[in-house]
Design a protein around this motif. Sequence first.
Motif, PDB file in Angstrom:
ATOM      1  N   CYS A  28      -1.844   2.993 -13.221  1.00 34.28           N
ATOM      2  CA  CYS A  28      -3.227   3.466 -13.171  1.00 34.28           C
ATOM      3  C   CYS A  28      -3.890   3.075 -11.848  1.00 34.28           C
ATOM      4  CB  CYS A  28      -4.023   2.906 -14.345  1.00 34.28           C
ATOM      5  SG  CYS A  28      -3.496   3.541 -15.957  1.00 34.28           S
ATOM      6  N   GLY A  29      -3.583   1.864 -11.371  1.00 34.30           N
ATOM      7  CA  GLY A  29      -4.137   1.429 -10.097  1.00 34.30           C
ATOM      8  C   GLY A  29      -3.664   2.296  -8.949  1.00 34.30           C
ATOM      9  N   SER A  30      -2.392   2.700  -8.982  1.00 36.09           N
ATOM     10  CA  SER A  30      -1.847   3.573  -7.944  1.00 36.09           C
ATOM     11  C   SER A  30      -2.542   4.932  -7.962  1.00 36.09           C
ATOM     12  CB  SER A  30      -0.341   3.761  -8.146  1.00 36.09           C
ATOM     13  OG  SER A  30       0.339   2.538  -8.034  1.00 36.09           O
ATOM     14  N   LYS A  31      -2.755   5.452  -9.163  1.00 38.49           N
ATOM     15  CA  LYS A  31      -3.421   6.752  -9.270  1.00 38.49           C
ATOM     16  C   LYS A  31      -4.870   6.665  -8.794  1.00 38.49           C
ATOM     17  CE  LYS A  31      -0.825   9.661 -12.290  1.00 38.49           C
ATOM     18  NZ  LYS A  31      -0.946  10.779 -13.246  1.00 38.49           N
ATOM     19  N   GLN A  32      -5.510   5.526  -9.046  1.00 40.43           N
ATOM     20  CA  GLN A  32      -6.868   5.324  -8.560  1.00 40.43           C
ATOM     21  C   GLN A  32      -6.888   5.364  -7.023  1.00 40.43           C
ATOM     22  OE1 GLN A  32      -9.733   5.297  -9.755  1.00 40.43           O
ATOM     23  NE2 GLN A  32     -11.090   4.071  -8.461  1.00 40.43           N
ATOM     24  N   GLU A  33      -5.917   4.672  -6.411  1.00 42.21           N
ATOM     25  CA  GLU A  33      -5.844   4.654  -4.956  1.00 42.21           C
ATOM     26  C   GLU A  33      -5.532   6.042  -4.390  1.00 42.21           C
ATOM     27  OE1 GLU A  33      -6.597   2.273  -2.992  1.00 42.21           O
ATOM     28  OE2 GLU A  33      -6.766   0.602  -4.413  1.00 42.21           O
ATOM     29  N   GLU A  91       0.819  -1.223   0.000  1.00 39.31           N
ATOM     30  CA  GLU A  91       0.000   0.000   0.000  1.00 39.31           C
ATOM     31  C   GLU A  91       0.847   1.265   0.000  1.00 39.31           C
ATOM     32  OE1 GLU A  91      -2.904  -0.208   3.118  1.00 39.31           O
ATOM     33  OE2 GLU A  91      -3.866  -2.001   2.289  1.00 39.31           O
ATOM     34  N   LYS A  92       2.026   1.171  -0.619  1.00 40.01           N
ATOM     35  CA  LYS A  92       2.894   2.340  -0.800  1.00 40.01           C
ATOM     36  C   LYS A  92       2.630   2.879  -2.208  1.00 40.01           C
ATOM     37  CE  LYS A  92       6.499   0.511   2.289  1.00 40.01           C
ATOM     38  NZ  LYS A  92       7.927   0.109   2.419  1.00 40.01           N
TER      39      LYS A  92
END
Length: 295
Positions: A249-254, A216-217
């Motif tokens: 993209c997943g990181s930006k969503q989070e 979760e970093k």
Amino acid sequence: MTVMEKRGRGSLVASKIGDKVLGRRKELKMTQADLAKNICTQSQVSRIEKNEIMPSSDTLYQIACRLNVSMDYFFGVEPVNHTIRGKKICEDYLESKEFETLEVFVDAQLQTVLTEYEHRYLTWVKAVCSGYTKPDLRIAIKTLEALLENPIKHQDYELEASIHSSLSIFYRKSRESEKAEQQIRKARHIINENHLFNETAAKIYYQYATFLMTEEKYEDCLDLSNEGIDICIKHNILFLLDNLIYLACGSKQELDMISQKDHELCCVGYGLAKMKNNTVLIDLYEQELKEYQLT
């Protein structure tokens, strides 16, 4: 096979060849009898190594094959041939994750006469296989740790990065997160320090970014994913590019940072996954796109 004697002006050449035959045979931990088998007599090998006689071209060629070097090696033109017998087979089975079959192949290879470099590569492959086929991860971890504790003279930076990367995977699977990050960080350092921008680099960046996502970093994952994407685009590496885009993209969503540019990038990754028929990633992209409300 007969061995031609050369004396006089040819003694210097014979001396070089004899020294190299002796040195290479000892490097391979091969006996004179092993080298001579089906080529010439053990006595002739002994005389060659003592620089008493010069082998014929046919005999020298067979000796070169047995020692896994080119003919040029004996004349100072070319270094030892560090190719690995069966490497393509190993790569194919690793890619298809057929670890049990590969383990049988590697065990057979490890029973043959190998260079120190070949032995290191095959031991790494065997450790990877055991990490996926054996219930106890410590077997794979201890083998990989031993490899890193005992470096060899010939440096293959791509192999060393792969050893660190594999060790990181198994540390992560055994819930040793700190050790896992240390190893993948070392693998990335080797790649960047030696400018090894190829499929191995893509694997390492993908693995590091995946690790950061699971921890979760998200900001760090985004940075690593973008760096991996830049490398893939700059060096024309399609391997795992779709996975790296998905992580970015997943990181930006989070992080709640989705933009129109990310929409376009996500669509590119989705298209690549569809071209490669990566069904698992296709499903993940479709779920993300629905969440973004971008479809």
